[in-house]
Design a protein around this motif. Structure first.
Motif, short mmCIF file in Angstrom:
data_model
loop_
_atom_site.label_atom_id
_atom_site.label_comp_id
_atom_site.label_asym_id
_atom_site.label_seq_id
_atom_site.Cartn_x
_atom_site.Cartn_y
_atom_site.Cartn_z
N THR A 386 0.76 -1.37 0.20
CA THR A 386 0.16 0.30 0.02
C THR A 386 0.87 1.42 -0.02
N ASP A 387 0.21 2.59 -0.08
CA ASP A 387 1.13 4.05 -0.15
C ASP A 387 0.30 3.99 1.17
N LEU A 388 1.08 4.25 2.52
CA LEU A 388 0.27 4.68 3.71
C LEU A 388 1.27 6.21 3.97
N THR A 389 -0.45 7.20 4.19
CA THR A 389 0.30 8.86 4.62
C THR A 389 -0.48 8.75 6.45
N THR A 390 0.74 8.98 7.18
CA THR A 390 0.11 8.79 8.88
C THR A 390 -0.11 10.38 9.49
N ASN A 391 -0.41 10.42 10.27
CA ASN A 391 -0.31 11.84 11.18
C ASN A 391 0.79 12.77 11.93
N GLY A 395 2.87 9.39 13.43
CA GLY A 395 1.40 9.81 14.13
C GLY A 395 0.92 8.32 13.86
N SER A 396 -0.56 8.25 13.87
CA SER A 396 -1.78 7.69 13.63
C SER A 396 -1.77 7.59 12.43
N TRP A 397 -2.39 6.47 11.47
CA TRP A 397 -3.01 6.04 10.67
C TRP A 397 -3.74 7.02 10.11
#
Length: 554
Positions: A386-391, A395-397
């Motif tokens: 996947t391609d993830l972005t966090t806070n 940080g959180s999901w």
């Protein structure tokens, strides 16, 4: 002279019966057949690969001789009970000794194969506690004499190299049935499923990671997929499958650079004479080092990480099974399909309560079958990307899309669809999956080229690949097993029956991040199961609670 024979194997699959799931067998009858596994590469058999010479008689080769299981129908029935939550035998796993006594090759047969090898000038270099594999080594001349073949050197039809292979199927003067002889050819070389910056120049880092340039580090994955809870994998061991050694200094440097303690012992196990060390001047440990770094980052309190290093896939996996010290195993390599040799080992792992995660690959839906394998085996959990972005850093999901490199499609190795993928709602017109072939991946995690790792004597950003996702899942399930055992349960074992039951159940949206955007070139991420991300990525403690709740109710 007797042709090598092999018991055709049953395929294990999970079936949903009412509200439960369990294993069902799909093997052929028990009578012996001519060898189903082709020892002669198609390129040799068809004449596409021209013969350029003969393998020197003194060249030494390592072989793994596999023997078939006994009592296959009884094993199928037992596995059905072990993975049926309504059965009194649910999660009542076997020890290696119990499995060997009931289902392993007979001791007399194993001794006969040893004697046969030694009588033909082959040195026995490793004996397996489960008697399923015998590792031997010897000169080409002795191997040719023992198996009645000629080992030729051929020009590879698609690669700029030569390879060796037998000119016809081997045969032996031995009354004991043999399953397969691994190592008689090197037509297909193993592929690591990681992407280094040199392989993808100009890959941009993200701004939400904690590493240099905003790249992700392993602790970012722990924060995104697990959170800040107390589970850390304590008491659990992760086993890693590797075709080359590693440098512990790279791992130590990684944790130094990310300013985090390294408290997990790393132990190497050498097979087939392959060194556990990988000096930067002569060896690339990018795959091996990142596997260690990711597993520990996800579960920083692990009892240990055991790195199994060898040249034979059968030898490595069999050692993982016969050791039975690691209940979560990860493999980020691919090679030519050799299913019938590996399935008995994966069945033993299921009977012993071990979970196996395999990265699918990094070239999208077009990833070749000999790179995807063994992630499309029905008895492993295939991990896509996947391609993830966090806070923010650590940080959180926040959000996630399907990664364009995530290998996913119906099996190019023509593996039939397992019953757990035949549950209502899994395969549909939206995801475009096959109703006859094994579909992959099963699950996924961050794999884009925005990750930071240390290997080959340095540290680099812009790395990626499903190689990162598989050991992350192994670390995550180590924490699930930690929780299950703490509440009087057991390890989770083969996960796919439980994962697919959750996927079609009412808790899916809370247990998984359902990824509904992105594509891998041939398939799109859609609601529910898809051939880019599987069921998606783990949603913190929810999935752990969902998986271990069944264990606590046993």
């Amino acid at each position: 002279m007797k042709k090598i024979s092999v018991a055709s194997l049953r395929r294990l699959a999970a079936v949903l019966c009412a509200s439960t799931f369990f294993f069902a067998s799909v093997s052929a009858p028990a009578q012996q057949h001519p060898a189903l596994i082709n020892h002669v590469p198609d390129a040799v058999a068809s004449g596409v690969a021209p013969l350029v010479g003969h393998l020197p008689s003194t060249q030494r080769l390592s072989l793994a001789i596999s023997l078939p299981l006994r009592n296959q129908a009884e094993l199928d029935d037992l596995l059905q009970q072990i993975y049926d939550p309504q059965s009194p035998s649910f999660h009542h796993y076997l020890s290696v000794e119990e499995f060997t006594s009931r289902f392993g090759p007979a001791e007399a047969d194993y001794s006969a194969v040893q004697s046969f090898a030694q009588a033909h000038g082959l040195a026995v270099i490793d004996l397996a506690d489960n008697r399923m594999v015998l590792d031997v080594e010897g000169p080409a001349a002795s191997i040719e004499s023992a198996f009645h073949v000629s080992l030729g050197v051929y020009q590879h039809p698609t690669e700029n190299r030569t390879f060796y292979a037998p000119d016809h199927e081997p045969s032996v003067e031995l009354d004991v049935p043999l399953l397969h002889i691994s190592g008689l050819d090197n037509f297909s070389l193993p592929h690591a499923k990681n992407i280094r910056p040199s392989q993808q120049p100009g890959a941009a880092g993200k701004t939400t990671g904690s590493g240099p340039g905003g790249d992700f580090i392993g602790s970012d994955m722990r924060a995104a997929y697990y959170g800040s809870g107390a589970l850390n994998g304590a008491g659990q061991s992760v086993g890693l499958f590797e075709f080359a050694g590693y440098q512990l200094t790279d791992v130590q440097n990684y944790f130094k650079q990310v300013k985090q303690p390294l408290k997990v012992p790393v132990r190497g196990v050498s097979l087939n004479g392959v060194s556990i060390h990988c000096p930067p001047a002569t060896c690339d440990d990018s795959e091996q080092a990142l596997d260690i770094e990711m597993a520990i980052s996800m579960a920083p309190g692990l009892k240990q990480v055991v790195v199994y290093v060898g040249s034979s896939d059968v030898s490595i996996f069999n050692k993982m099974a016969s050791d039975n010290t690691s209940k979560q195993l990860s493999c980020s390599w691919g090679w030519k399909d050799n299913e019938s040799s590996l399935d008995p080992i994966f069945l033993e792992m299921a009977a012993q309560g071990q979970s196996v995660f395999v990265a699918t690959g990094d070239s999208g839906s077009g990833t070749p079958g000999d790179v995807v394998w063994p992630s499309d085996d029905p008895y492993v959990t295939a991990v896509g990307g996947t391609d993830l972005t966090t806070n923010g850093p650590g940080g959180s999901w926040k959000s996630e899309t399907g990664w364009n490199g995530s290998a996913g499609s119906p099996s190019k190795n023509k593996i039939p669809i397992p019953s757990y993928q035949q549950l209502p709602g899994v395969i549909n017109s939206s995801n475009g999956g096959s109703t006859t072939l094994r579909n992959y991946p099963d699950v996924s995690a961050e794999a884009n080229t925005n990750q930071y790792s240390c290997f080959d004597g340095g540290c680099f950003g812009g790395n990626g690949g499903t190689s990162y996702a598989a050991p992350q899942w192994a670390g995550y399930i180590a924490m699930a097993n930690q929780q299950s055992l703490a509440h009087g349960g057991t390890t989770l074992g083969f996960l796919n029956p439980a994962l697919y039951a959750i996927g079609v159940g009412s808790s899916y949206d809370s247990d998984f991040h359902d990824i509904v955007s992105g594509s891998n070139g041939g398939f799109k991420a859609v609601t529910g199961y898809d051939l880019v991300t599987g069921w998606g990525s783990p949603n913190g403690v929810n999935l752990i609670n969902g998986l271990t709740g069944a264990a606590k109710d046993e």
